[in-house]
Enzyme design. Structure first.
Site, PDB file in Angstrom:
ATOM      1  N   ARG A  12       0.973  -1.652  -0.002  1.00 39.42           N
ATOM      2  CA  ARG A  12      -0.306   0.206   0.025  1.00 39.42           C
ATOM      3  C   ARG A  12       1.274   1.549   0.020  1.00 39.42           C
ATOM      4  O   ARG A  12       1.339   2.226  -1.034  1.00 39.42           O
ATOM      5  CB  ARG A  12      -0.696   0.005   1.015  1.00 39.42           C
ATOM      6  CG  ARG A  12      -2.114   0.468   1.348  1.00 39.42           C
ATOM      7  CD  ARG A  12      -2.123   2.263   1.511  1.00 39.42           C
ATOM      8  NE  ARG A  12      -1.154   2.936   2.757  1.00 39.42           N
ATOM      9  CZ  ARG A  12      -0.531   3.755   2.850  1.00 39.42           C
ATOM     10  NH1 ARG A  12      -1.105   4.687   2.309  1.00 39.42           N
ATOM     11  NH2 ARG A  12      -0.418   3.346   4.462  1.00 39.42           N
ATOM     12  N   ASP A  13       1.174   1.534   0.805  1.00 42.85           N
ATOM     13  CA  ASP A  13       2.298   3.150   0.997  1.00 42.85           C
ATOM     14  C   ASP A  13       3.442   2.681   0.634  1.00 42.85           C
ATOM     15  O   ASP A  13       3.781   3.459  -0.586  1.00 42.85           O
ATOM     16  CB  ASP A  13       2.656   3.078   2.935  1.00 42.85           C
ATOM     17  CG  ASP A  13       3.321   4.191   2.867  1.00 42.85           C
ATOM     18  OD1 ASP A  13       3.585   4.839   2.006  1.00 42.85           O
ATOM     19  OD2 ASP A  13       2.852   5.140   4.081  1.00 42.85           O
ATOM     20  N   HIS A 203       3.811   5.385  12.520  1.00 42.69           N
ATOM     21  CA  HIS A 203       4.229   4.958  11.685  1.00 42.69           C
ATOM     22  C   HIS A 203       5.135   6.153  11.337  1.00 42.69           C
ATOM     23  O   HIS A 203       5.381   7.141  10.905  1.00 42.69           O
ATOM     24  CB  HIS A 203       3.350   5.412  10.967  1.00 42.69           C
ATOM     25  CG  HIS A 203       3.081   5.191   9.016  1.00 42.69           C
ATOM     26  ND1 HIS A 203       2.840   3.990   8.322  1.00 42.69           N
ATOM     27  CD2 HIS A 203       3.644   6.222   8.302  1.00 42.69           C
ATOM     28  CE1 HIS A 203       2.614   4.204   6.944  1.00 42.69           C
ATOM     29  NE2 HIS A 203       3.109   5.792   6.866  1.00 42.69           N
ATOM     30  N   HIS A 205       8.939   7.192   8.196  1.00 42.19           N
ATOM     31  CA  HIS A 205       8.983   7.578   7.127  1.00 42.19           C
ATOM     32  C   HIS A 205      10.520   7.949   7.191  1.00 42.19           C
ATOM     33  O   HIS A 205      10.603   8.898   8.285  1.00 42.19           O
ATOM     34  CB  HIS A 205       8.883   8.552   5.973  1.00 42.19           C
ATOM     35  CG  HIS A 205       7.509   8.491   5.879  1.00 42.19           C
ATOM     36  ND1 HIS A 205       7.715   7.488   4.068  1.00 42.19           N
ATOM     37  CD2 HIS A 205       6.721   7.762   6.153  1.00 42.19           C
ATOM     38  CE1 HIS A 205       6.129   6.653   4.330  1.00 42.19           C
ATOM     39  NE2 HIS A 205       5.448   7.105   5.456  1.00 42.19           N
ATOM     40  N   CYS A 236       3.567   9.206   0.394  1.00 40.86           N
ATOM     41  CA  CYS A 236       2.629   9.733  -0.145  1.00 40.86           C
ATOM     42  C   CYS A 236       2.617  10.434  -1.373  1.00 40.86           C
ATOM     43  O   CYS A 236       3.597  11.480  -1.066  1.00 40.86           O
ATOM     44  CB  CYS A 236       2.197  10.466   1.323  1.00 40.86           C
ATOM     45  SG  CYS A 236       0.426  11.604   0.849  1.00 40.86           S
ATOM     46  N   ASN A 245       9.344   4.541   3.631  1.00 44.15           N
ATOM     47  CA  ASN A 245       8.985   4.737   5.269  1.00 44.15           C
ATOM     48  C   ASN A 245      10.385   3.645   5.707  1.00 44.15           C
ATOM     49  O   ASN A 245      10.822   3.449   4.843  1.00 44.15           O
ATOM     50  CB  ASN A 245       7.594   2.659   5.621  1.00 44.15           C
ATOM     51  CG  ASN A 245       6.674   3.697   4.465  1.00 44.15           C
ATOM     52  OD1 ASN A 245       6.324   4.318   3.906  1.00 44.15           O
ATOM     53  ND2 ASN A 245       5.585   3.434   5.945  1.00 44.15           N
TER      54      ASN A 245
HETATM   55  N1  COA Z   1     -13.242   4.248  -4.398  1.00 43.51           N
HETATM   56  C1  COA Z   1     -13.940   4.544  -5.662  1.00 43.51           C
HETATM   57  N2  COA Z   1     -13.311   5.630  -6.641  1.00 43.51           N
HETATM   58  C2  COA Z   1     -13.353   7.101  -6.284  1.00 43.51           C
HETATM   59  C3  COA Z   1     -13.881   6.572  -4.759  1.00 43.51           C
HETATM   60  C4  COA Z   1     -13.390   5.563  -3.749  1.00 43.51           C
HETATM   61  N3  COA Z   1     -13.480   5.197  -2.247  1.00 43.51           N
HETATM   62  N4  COA Z   1     -14.358   7.747  -3.755  1.00 43.51           N
HETATM   63  C5  COA Z   1     -13.958   8.876  -5.254  1.00 43.51           C
HETATM   64  N5  COA Z   1     -14.233   8.020  -5.998  1.00 43.51           N
HETATM   65  C6  COA Z   1     -14.539   8.307  -7.207  1.00 43.51           C
HETATM   66  C7  COA Z   1     -15.934   8.954  -7.504  1.00 43.51           C
HETATM   67  O1  COA Z   1     -16.445   7.977  -8.363  1.00 43.51           O
HETATM   68  C8  COA Z   1     -15.397  10.162  -8.953  1.00 43.51           C
HETATM   69  O2  COA Z   1     -15.540   9.245  -9.429  1.00 43.51           O
HETATM   70  P1  COA Z   1     -15.655   9.781 -11.270  1.00 43.51           P
HETATM   71  O3  COA Z   1     -15.033  11.220 -11.562  1.00 43.51           O
HETATM   72  O4  COA Z   1     -15.466   8.588 -12.626  1.00 43.51           O
HETATM   73  O5  COA Z   1     -17.032  10.615 -11.201  1.00 43.51           O
HETATM   74  C9  COA Z   1     -13.944  10.209  -8.557  1.00 43.51           C
HETATM   75  O6  COA Z   1     -13.618   9.764  -7.654  1.00 43.51           O
HETATM   76  C10 COA Z   1     -14.188  11.974  -8.114  1.00 43.51           C
HETATM   77  O7  COA Z   1     -14.985  11.582  -6.212  1.00 43.51           O
HETATM   78  P2  COA Z   1     -14.683  12.667  -5.625  1.00 43.51           P
HETATM   79  O8  COA Z   1     -16.051  12.324  -4.794  1.00 43.51           O
HETATM   80  O9  COA Z   1     -14.822  14.327  -6.122  1.00 43.51           O
HETATM   81  O10 COA Z   1     -13.771  12.925  -5.065  1.00 43.51           O
HETATM   82  P3  COA Z   1     -12.136  13.704  -5.031  1.00 43.51           P
HETATM   83  O11 COA Z   1     -11.976  13.863  -6.277  1.00 43.51           O
HETATM   84  O12 COA Z   1     -12.634  14.685  -4.031  1.00 43.51           O
HETATM   85  O13 COA Z   1     -11.435  13.138  -4.038  1.00 43.51           O
HETATM   86  C11 COA Z   1     -10.771  10.915  -2.589  1.00 43.51           C
HETATM   87  C12 COA Z   1     -11.051  12.711  -2.949  1.00 43.51           C
HETATM   88  C13 COA Z   1     -10.455  10.941  -0.931  1.00 43.51           C
HETATM   89  C14 COA Z   1     -11.514   9.844  -3.190  1.00 43.51           C
HETATM   90  C15 COA Z   1      -9.403  11.731  -3.231  1.00 43.51           C
HETATM   91  O14 COA Z   1      -8.571  12.474  -2.836  1.00 43.51           O
HETATM   92  C16 COA Z   1      -8.704  10.107  -2.961  1.00 43.51           C
HETATM   93  O15 COA Z   1      -8.581   9.014  -2.965  1.00 43.51           O
HETATM   94  N6  COA Z   1      -7.888  10.071  -2.031  1.00 43.51           N
HETATM   95  C17 COA Z   1      -6.973   9.293  -1.645  1.00 43.51           C
HETATM   96  C18 COA Z   1      -5.704   9.847  -1.082  1.00 43.51           C
HETATM   97  C19 COA Z   1      -4.009   8.823  -0.595  1.00 43.51           C
HETATM   98  O16 COA Z   1      -4.934   7.270  -0.459  1.00 43.51           O
HETATM   99  N7  COA Z   1      -2.996   8.754  -0.523  1.00 43.51           N
HETATM  100  C20 COA Z   1      -2.229   8.184  -0.179  1.00 43.51           C
HETATM  101  C21 COA Z   1      -2.660   7.845   0.888  1.00 43.51           C
HETATM  102  S1  COA Z   1      -1.369   8.284   2.750  1.00 43.51           S
HETATM  103 ZN    ZN Z   2       3.351   6.712   5.615  1.00 42.27          ZN
END
Ligand code: COA
Ligand code: ZN
Length: 308
Positions: A12-13, A203, A205, A236, A245
């Protein structure tokens, strides 16, 4: 002998910041091999937006294909309700919810402010309704690469709010390697006093070379749960300057050498770490896999024997 519990986060990370997609089969094979090494927990993947983290767009497939073994918990990172629904459908053993303690990093990483993240995660906790345990990872808890200092009081406030919602554990994350051992010791002892009923995981890094010093400070302050990433991969993608990490095998090797009980098969883990460059296509920072453990002795050179 104190028992230490490791959560392996390489798939994952570790993988989320890698530039080239790692095939699903390689992820599954690695997780299956990690399952044989003695980890208490493995963070398999994340149920995030595939646009935000393209590397982990195969989360369902990976969860469906791994061979789970008893004694290992298979957890997944989840940022919102959609992610929680996907994780439950995939029969995750635990949800690891994530938000940042810094407003700016939360906006960068999750595209929303902290309060919105908190209320969205509170909704997730209500939705899960005790079906499986919940852990919350609080990112940038020791400092934010854009804001700088994050006061410990802010971390404690979010920790308290999640504790009030009945989570099982909290992971205190040093997302970009800004923590120092003195800060870690204070955080560890204060949080244990306030949240003795929760599983507390740290956790780290190794971005500034303080990773293992921070593990030592935490363990000497009573923390027994750590995240680590095989080979020291990770970071990230939405935290400027993020890098790997702490290497699981380096941290486990250190704690084992000090007499802590890790429950790990260290030779097996080191062999696995040596395979990692083939999977990611580049060398990895972990050191013990290159040097060998302190038990792996070198032959005495002939000229030294001749002296005797
Ligand atoms: N799984 C799958 N798709 C997802 C989802 C999820 N958990 N959450 C949102 N989506 C999709 C929506 O369906 C939408 O799809 P579309 O563009 O095809 O319609 C798109 O993502 C945007 O959705 P929205 O609710 O507007 O999200 P956003 O653009 O504001 O993003 C997060 C918010 C949280 C979903 C996104 O920033 C994210 O997944 N971040 C993860 C960051 C991460 O893991 N960082 C590293 C670890 S610390
Ligand atoms: Zn981390």
């Amino acid at each position: 002998m104190t028992r230490i519990y490791f959560n392996e986060v390489v798939t994952r990370d570790g993988f989320q910041i890698e530039p080239h997609f790692i095939p699903t089969e390689d992820k599954v094979k690695l997780i299956n091999e990690l399952s044989q090494c003695g980890f208490a927990k493995i963070e398999v993947t994340s149920f995030t937006s595939p646009k935000a983290i393209p590397m982990l767009r195969d989360a369902e497939e990976v969860m469906g294909k791994i061979s789970r073994i008893s004694g290992v918990e298979y957890t997944v990172l989840v940022p919102n309700l959609r992610g929680a629904e996907r994780a439950l459908e995939s029969h995750a053993d635990e949800l690891n919810l994530v938000m940042s303690t810094s407003e700016t990093h939360n906006l960068a990483n999750l595209r929303m402010g902290r309060e919105k993240s908190f209320s969205s995660l509170a909704e997730v906790i209500r939705f899960v309704n005790g079906k499986i345990p919940i852990n919350v990872s609080l990112s940038t808890a020791f400092g934010c690469p854009m804001e700088g200092n994050v006061p410990q009081g802010v971390v404690e406030t979010f920790a308290q709010q999640f504790a009030d919602l009945g989570v099982r554990g909290l992971t205190i994350c040093d997302t970009t390697g800004m923590a120092n051992p003195a800060q870690v010791a204070k955080m560890a002892s204060d949080l244990q006093k306030k949240f003795s009923h929760l599983q507390l995981t740290f956790h780290f890094h190794n971005t500034r070379g303080m990773g293992l010093a921070n593990v030592l400070a935490a363990v000497q302050s009573g923390i027994v749960r750590f995240d680590g990433s095989l080979g020291g991969l990770g970071g990230c993608p939405y935290a400027p300057g993020a890098s790997g990490n702490i290497s699981s095998e380096d941290a486990i090797h250190m704690l084992d050498a000090m007499g802590y009980e890790t429950g790990m098969d260290i030779p097996r883990l080191l062999n696995l770490a040596r395979e990692l460059p083939k999977i990611v296509g580049h060398s990895v920072p972990g050191q013990v896999a290159k040097a060998g453990s302190t038990c792996d002795l070198h032959p005495v050179p002939e000229y030294v024997k001749a002296l005797g």
